[in-house]
Scaffold this active site. Structure first.
Site, mmCIF file in Angstrom:
data_model
loop_
_atom_site.group_PDB
_atom_site.id
_atom_site.type_symbol
_atom_site.label_atom_id
_atom_site.label_comp_id
_atom_site.label_asym_id
_atom_site.label_seq_id
_atom_site.Cartn_x
_atom_site.Cartn_y
_atom_site.Cartn_z
ATOM 1 N N SER A 1 -8.924 108.530 59.214
ATOM 2 C CA SER A 1 -8.272 108.696 57.907
ATOM 3 C C SER A 1 -6.773 108.742 58.144
ATOM 4 C CB SER A 1 -8.730 110.004 57.259
ATOM 5 O OG SER A 1 -7.909 110.318 56.147
ATOM 6 N N TYR B 1 -11.264 118.794 57.529
ATOM 7 C CA TYR B 1 -11.344 117.329 57.428
ATOM 8 C C TYR B 1 -10.269 116.679 58.310
ATOM 9 C CZ TYR B 1 -11.635 112.660 55.366
ATOM 10 O OH TYR B 1 -11.786 111.301 55.187
HETATM 11 N N1 LIG Z 1 -12.195 107.275 50.204
HETATM 12 C C1 LIG Z 1 -11.117 107.668 50.823
HETATM 13 O O1 LIG Z 1 -10.092 107.910 50.192
HETATM 14 C C2 LIG Z 1 -11.124 107.782 52.337
HETATM 15 C C3 LIG Z 1 -9.883 107.881 52.974
HETATM 16 C C4 LIG Z 1 -9.861 108.000 54.359
HETATM 17 C C5 LIG Z 1 -11.040 108.001 55.083
HETATM 18 N N2 LIG Z 1 -12.240 107.920 54.418
HETATM 19 C C6 LIG Z 1 -13.450 107.911 55.239
HETATM 20 O O2 LIG Z 1 -14.158 106.733 54.946
HETATM 21 C C7 LIG Z 1 -15.533 106.927 55.258
HETATM 22 C C8 LIG Z 1 -16.371 106.443 54.104
HETATM 23 O O3 LIG Z 1 -16.141 107.282 52.993
HETATM 24 P P1 LIG Z 1 -16.097 106.752 51.493
HETATM 25 O O4 LIG Z 1 -14.791 107.137 50.936
HETATM 26 O O5 LIG Z 1 -16.544 105.345 51.427
HETATM 27 O O6 LIG Z 1 -17.138 107.750 50.805
HETATM 28 P P2 LIG Z 1 -18.686 107.620 50.497
HETATM 29 O O7 LIG Z 1 -19.117 109.004 50.182
HETATM 30 O O8 LIG Z 1 -18.911 106.531 49.518
HETATM 31 O O9 LIG Z 1 -19.301 107.142 51.894
HETATM 32 C C9 LIG Z 1 -19.702 108.007 52.901
HETATM 33 C C10 LIG Z 1 -20.987 107.456 53.459
HETATM 34 O O10 LIG Z 1 -21.384 108.270 54.567
HETATM 35 C C11 LIG Z 1 -22.745 108.620 54.391
HETATM 36 N N3 LIG Z 1 -23.028 109.879 55.056
HETATM 37 C C12 LIG Z 1 -22.461 111.083 54.824
HETATM 38 N N4 LIG Z 1 -23.007 112.015 55.617
HETATM 39 C C13 LIG Z 1 -23.932 111.381 56.376
HETATM 40 C C14 LIG Z 1 -24.847 111.805 57.381
HETATM 41 N N5 LIG Z 1 -24.904 113.084 57.760
HETATM 42 N N6 LIG Z 1 -25.647 110.880 57.951
HETATM 43 C C15 LIG Z 1 -25.606 109.579 57.572
HETATM 44 N N7 LIG Z 1 -24.757 109.116 56.628
HETATM 45 C C16 LIG Z 1 -23.951 110.008 56.034
HETATM 46 C C17 LIG Z 1 -22.926 108.723 52.879
HETATM 47 O O11 LIG Z 1 -24.281 108.673 52.479
HETATM 48 C C18 LIG Z 1 -22.113 107.530 52.409
HETATM 49 O O12 LIG Z 1 -22.843 106.323 52.407
HETATM 50 C C19 LIG Z 1 -15.705 108.418 55.571
HETATM 51 O O13 LIG Z 1 -15.743 108.601 56.964
HETATM 52 C C20 LIG Z 1 -14.443 109.038 54.990
HETATM 53 O O14 LIG Z 1 -14.096 110.225 55.625
HETATM 54 C C21 LIG Z 1 -12.301 107.819 53.058
#
Ligand SMILES: NC(=O)c1ccc[n+]([C@@H]2O[C@H](COP(=O)([O-])OP(=O)(O)OC[C@H]3O[C@@H](n4cnc5c(N)ncnc54)[C@H](O)[C@@H]3O)[C@@H](O)[C@H]2O)c1
Length: 242
Positions: free
Chosen positions: A136, A149
């Site tokens: 992130s 986080y």
């Molecule tokens: N959306 C943002 O602004 C953002 C910014 C920086 C980083 N991220 C990172 O991007 C990645 C994806 O997040 P997103 O924003 O698409 O959100 P999201 O919630 O849509 O996706 C997260 C995915 O991880 C899966 N997941 C969570 N816990 C799990 C577990 N214990 N076992 C298996 N799968 C699991 C969820 O089911 C989901 O499909 C994450 O690692 C998040 O930290 C997101």
């Protein structure tokens, strides 16, 4: 144009948000994909082309079974995307329960450890691999009230840089994607005041789309990125600039 014929990928956390966009883009680029996520039984019979496997990444044994199944189905694994992640509510540091701290680390850090340890022997044997970890922009620019986080994502960057040095000479690259605020369920679940403040801090004054972020993964997965080692590629609207 990058060429992906015959390439395969295993994506942990590919059910929604950024992971689903990566899955779509990989598939459209000719990569055969297995997706592991916390799928419900009825979601496993989807007509989508990617193979779906139910898995909680905090369970090392379950992750190993996913890797076995992906190898059976795909024949080999060229690309590993560790994208499963969880957010945390805004909390003052002294009020973060240890249980919440450990929950966040279990998913964001240990989940990635489990997946890499299960896939790496196979990649080393083949002398080829692309490991892409979702960290992130908060790893590089930590925010207040998000210590668990931010620390878990910073640790993921450190893990990636350490491992990248171990395996680069054996045909395996390890890199991170460090997205900024991106239009996903995780972003929409965050505190409204935090979201408004965060957007006001972004030079681009908007959040990113999942497609804008997914392209970073495709690049890191490509042969053209063979010389990119231990880096953080940061589609973040200018939030962190190097
Ligand atoms: N959306 C943002 O602004 C953002 C910014 C920086 C980083 N991220 C990172 O991007 C990645 C994806 O997040 P997103 O924003 O698409 O959100 P999201 O919630 O849509 O996706 C997260 C995915 O991880 C899966 N997941 C969570 N816990 C799990 C577990 N214990 N076992 C298996 N799968 C699991 C969820 O089911 C989901 O499909 C994450 O690692 C998040 O930290 C997101």
């Amino acid at each position: 144009m990058p060429e992906f014929k015959g390439r395969t990928a295993l994506i942990f956390g590919g059910k929604s948000g950024i992971g689903a966009a990566v899955r779509d883009l990989f598939e459209r680029s000719g990569i055969r994909v297995c997706v592991a996520d916390r799928f419900e039984a009825d979601e496993l019979s989807s007509s989508e082309t990617a193979i779906r496997i139910a898995c909680d990444v905090t369970n090392a044994q379950a992750v190993r079974l996913v890797v076995d199944r992906a190898l059976e189905t795909l024949g080999h694994i060229d690309i590993l995307v560790n994208n499963a992640g969880t957010g945390t509510p805004a909390l003052d540091f002294h009020e973060v329960p240890l249980q919440e701290w450990r929950r966040v680390f279990d998913v964001n850090l240990d989940g990635t450890l489990h997946a890499i340890q299960a896939v790496l022997p196979h990649m080393l044997q083949r002398g080829f691999g692309r490991i892409i970890n979702t960290a992130s922009q908060l790893a590089h620019k930590p925010a207040p009230q998000q210590a668990a986080y931010c620390a878990s994502k910073a640790a993921l960057v450190a893990l990636s840089v350490s491992l990248a040095q171990e395996v680069a000479s054996q045909g395996i690259t390890v890199n991170c994607v460090c997205p900024g605020p991106t239009d996903t369920p995780m972003w929409h679940a965050s505190d409204p005041a935090w979201k408004e403040w965060k957007i006001s801090q972004l030079p681009i004054r908007r959040i990113g789309t999942v497609e804008e972020v997914a392209s970073a993964y495709l690049y890191l997965a490509s042969d053209e990125a063979a010389f990119i080692v231990g880096q953080s590629l940061s589609p973040n609207g200018g939030d962190v600039m190097w």
